[in-house]
Design an enzyme around this catalytic site. Structure first.
Site, PDB file in Angstrom:
ATOM      1  N   GLU A   1       0.825  -1.217   0.000  1.00  0.00           N
ATOM      2  CA  GLU A   1       0.000   0.000   0.000  1.00  0.00           C
ATOM      3  C   GLU A   1       0.859   1.266   0.000  1.00  0.00           C
ATOM      4  O   GLU A   1       0.366   2.355   0.330  1.00  0.00           O
ATOM      5  CB  GLU A   1      -0.966   0.023   1.198  1.00  0.00           C
ATOM      6  CG  GLU A   1      -1.826  -1.218   1.377  1.00  0.00           C
ATOM      7  CD  GLU A   1      -2.806  -1.491   0.235  1.00  0.00           C
ATOM      8  OE1 GLU A   1      -2.833  -0.703  -0.727  1.00  0.00           O
ATOM      9  OE2 GLU A   1      -3.519  -2.505   0.310  1.00  0.00           O
TER      10      GLU A   1
ATOM     11  N   HIS B   1      -2.894   2.182   8.481  1.00  0.00           N
ATOM     12  CA  HIS B   1      -3.929   1.317   7.915  1.00  0.00           C
ATOM     13  C   HIS B   1      -4.071   0.077   8.790  1.00  0.00           C
ATOM     14  O   HIS B   1      -3.074  -0.581   9.093  1.00  0.00           O
ATOM     15  CB  HIS B   1      -3.538   0.914   6.489  1.00  0.00           C
ATOM     16  CG  HIS B   1      -4.393  -0.165   5.893  1.00  0.00           C
ATOM     17  ND1 HIS B   1      -5.769  -0.069   5.801  1.00  0.00           N
ATOM     18  CD2 HIS B   1      -4.076  -1.374   5.359  1.00  0.00           C
ATOM     19  CE1 HIS B   1      -6.245  -1.164   5.228  1.00  0.00           C
ATOM     20  NE2 HIS B   1      -5.241  -1.979   4.965  1.00  0.00           N
TER      21      HIS B   1
ATOM     22  N   HIS C   1      -7.030  -3.309  10.118  1.00  0.00           N
ATOM     23  CA  HIS C   1      -8.191  -4.138   9.759  1.00  0.00           C
ATOM     24  C   HIS C   1      -9.065  -4.383  10.998  1.00  0.00           C
ATOM     25  O   HIS C   1      -9.202  -5.517  11.439  1.00  0.00           O
ATOM     26  CB  HIS C   1      -7.724  -5.497   9.214  1.00  0.00           C
ATOM     27  CG  HIS C   1      -6.999  -5.457   7.909  1.00  0.00           C
ATOM     28  ND1 HIS C   1      -6.431  -6.584   7.332  1.00  0.00           N
ATOM     29  CD2 HIS C   1      -6.740  -4.441   7.050  1.00  0.00           C
ATOM     30  CE1 HIS C   1      -5.870  -6.258   6.174  1.00  0.00           C
ATOM     31  NE2 HIS C   1      -6.026  -4.966   5.980  1.00  0.00           N
TER      32      HIS C   1
ATOM     33  N   GLU D   1     -17.794  11.691  22.298  1.00  0.00           N
ATOM     34  CA  GLU D   1     -16.490  12.266  21.933  1.00  0.00           C
ATOM     35  C   GLU D   1     -16.266  12.299  20.415  1.00  0.00           C
ATOM     36  O   GLU D   1     -15.438  13.060  19.922  1.00  0.00           O
ATOM     37  CB  GLU D   1     -15.359  11.461  22.580  1.00  0.00           C
ATOM     38  CG  GLU D   1     -15.281  10.037  22.049  1.00  0.00           C
ATOM     39  CD  GLU D   1     -14.135   9.224  22.645  1.00  0.00           C
ATOM     40  OE1 GLU D   1     -14.342   8.028  22.886  1.00  0.00           O
ATOM     41  OE2 GLU D   1     -13.054   9.761  22.861  1.00  0.00           O
TER      42      GLU D   1
ATOM     43  N   HIS E   1     -12.743  -4.160   3.962  1.00  0.00           N
ATOM     44  CA  HIS E   1     -11.284  -4.305   4.067  1.00  0.00           C
ATOM     45  C   HIS E   1     -10.713  -3.686   5.352  1.00  0.00           C
ATOM     46  O   HIS E   1     -10.086  -4.386   6.138  1.00  0.00           O
ATOM     47  CB  HIS E   1     -10.628  -3.672   2.822  1.00  0.00           C
ATOM     48  CG  HIS E   1      -9.145  -3.821   2.782  1.00  0.00           C
ATOM     49  ND1 HIS E   1      -8.429  -4.037   1.624  1.00  0.00           N
ATOM     50  CD2 HIS E   1      -8.200  -3.762   3.771  1.00  0.00           C
ATOM     51  CE1 HIS E   1      -7.142  -4.139   1.897  1.00  0.00           C
ATOM     52  NE2 HIS E   1      -6.972  -3.968   3.199  1.00  0.00           N
TER      53      HIS E   1
HETATM   54  P1  13P Z   1       1.193  -5.471   3.156  1.00  0.00           P
HETATM   55  O1  13P Z   1       1.669  -6.708   3.910  1.00  0.00           O
HETATM   56  O2  13P Z   1       1.752  -5.421   1.755  1.00  0.00           O
HETATM   57  O3  13P Z   1       1.439  -4.223   3.959  1.00  0.00           O
HETATM   58  O4  13P Z   1      -0.378  -5.621   2.955  1.00  0.00           O
HETATM   59  C1  13P Z   1      -1.243  -5.720   4.059  1.00  0.00           C
HETATM   60  C2  13P Z   1      -2.552  -5.069   3.828  1.00  0.00           C
HETATM   61  O5  13P Z   1      -3.260  -4.810   4.778  1.00  0.00           O
HETATM   62  C3  13P Z   1      -2.959  -4.713   2.445  1.00  0.00           C
HETATM   63  O6  13P Z   1      -4.066  -3.864   2.435  1.00  0.00           O
HETATM   64 ZN    ZN Z   2      -5.239  -3.992   4.322  1.00  0.00          ZN
END
Ligand code: 13P
Ligand code: ZN
Length: 276
Positions: A115, A139, A141, A169, A210
């Site tokens: 990313e 980023h 998940h 908040e 995602h």
């Molecule tokens: P990477 O291991 O390449 O960082 O990918 C993980 C991910 O969350 C892709 O969206």
């Molecule tokens: Zn990801």
């Protein structure tokens, strides 16, 4: 100074560790980047040994010559504090902002996160939009926000308003709201363009089915933003698991009162009338 003794590297590793402890980083899920300050680069200069230039996969001319700490592709957040030299790297961008080279880390090979285009395009937007103060792009998940991308309309209006209602908040922590990227193939320039377009307006962008991207000035603020959004999402998931409606909630006029006292501007487009 030894890389691992530098405060900015310690902050990077702690953020990754905290994200892992939250359960947001199964396997190699998620990635983190930090735009390093010039004096921080100088403090570790003797530790750096630049490798070959390689293409970024996107052009970020405003970031020419900048250095970034970034997690490696396929690397586990679980391992960032355990084997740091193997898990992340310090990269330098060239004078055009089209290529990078690894100056430290990823000692067993590999490359920065897949990313990287999204991270760097977000950094570029934030350098212009937030007066150059933002340095962290994160980023993750987190399960609850991802669950909501199957249940709520994939719009900024729906996500912002529903999450604002779940914790008082929230409108203070993310007054500009949340952007939503519809499902797209991750890891390329196209999703990077879509995300960075939203980052002109928001500090938070949901990737449908995602995960979540957050931008902030430092590690604490960026992690705190991710944490606040995900906790609010968790409350909404819990509520919807109990019953499909809200018996009572925070109403548009309540938000207007809050905005006055907390001196934030809440865009009226989020304060629409609705039945729940
Ligand atoms: P990477 O291991 O390449 O960082 O990918 C993980 C991910 O969350 C892709 O969206
Ligand atoms: Zn990801």
């Amino acid at each position: 100074m030894n890389m691992l003794d530098a405060e900015f590297v310690k902050g990077f590793m702690r953020t990754a560790e905290d994200g892992w402890l939250q359960g947001w980083h199964e396997r190699n899920g998620g990635n983190l980047s930090y735009r390093v300050k010039p004096e921080e680069v100088e403090s570790v200069r003797e530790e750096l040994s630049p490798g070959e230039w390689r293409p970024i996969g996107a052009a970020v001319p405003r970031l020419a010559g900048e250095y970034f700490l970034v997690t490696g592709s396929g690397k586990y957040f679980r391992n960032v504090t355990i084997k740091p030299e193997d898990s992340f790297c310090l990269i330098e961008l060239d004078g055009e902002g089209e290529n990078y080279r690894i100056c430290w880390g990823l000692v067993n090979g590999g490359r920065p996160t897949s990313e990287l285009p999204t991270h760097l395009m977000n950094h570029e937007v934030k350098l212009a939009a937030a007066g150059g103060k933002h340095r962290v792009i994160y980023h993750a998940h987190p399960a609850n926000i991802i669950a909501l991308t199957f249940a709520l309309p994939p719009t900024s209006e729906a996500f912002t308003r529903e999450l604002w209602e779940m914790a008082t908040e929230c409108p203070v922590v993310f007054p500009d709201g949340i952007g939503v990227v519809p499902w797209m193939v991750p890891g390329g320039r196209e999703i990077a363009v879509a995300t960075s377009e939203l980052m002109k307006e928001y500090d938070v962008a949901v990737w449908a089915h995602h995960g979540l991207f957050c931008s902030g000035e430092d590690f604490d603020l960026t992690f705190g933003l991710m944490h606040t959004v995900e906790k609010s999402a968790e409350i909404l998931v819990k509520l919807r698991s109990m019953q499909p409606y809200k018996r009572q909630t925070i109403r548009p006029d309540d938000f207007r009162d809050l905005a006055k006292d907390f001196k934030v501007e809440l865009p009226e487009r989020y304060l629409y009338e609705k039945n729940d």
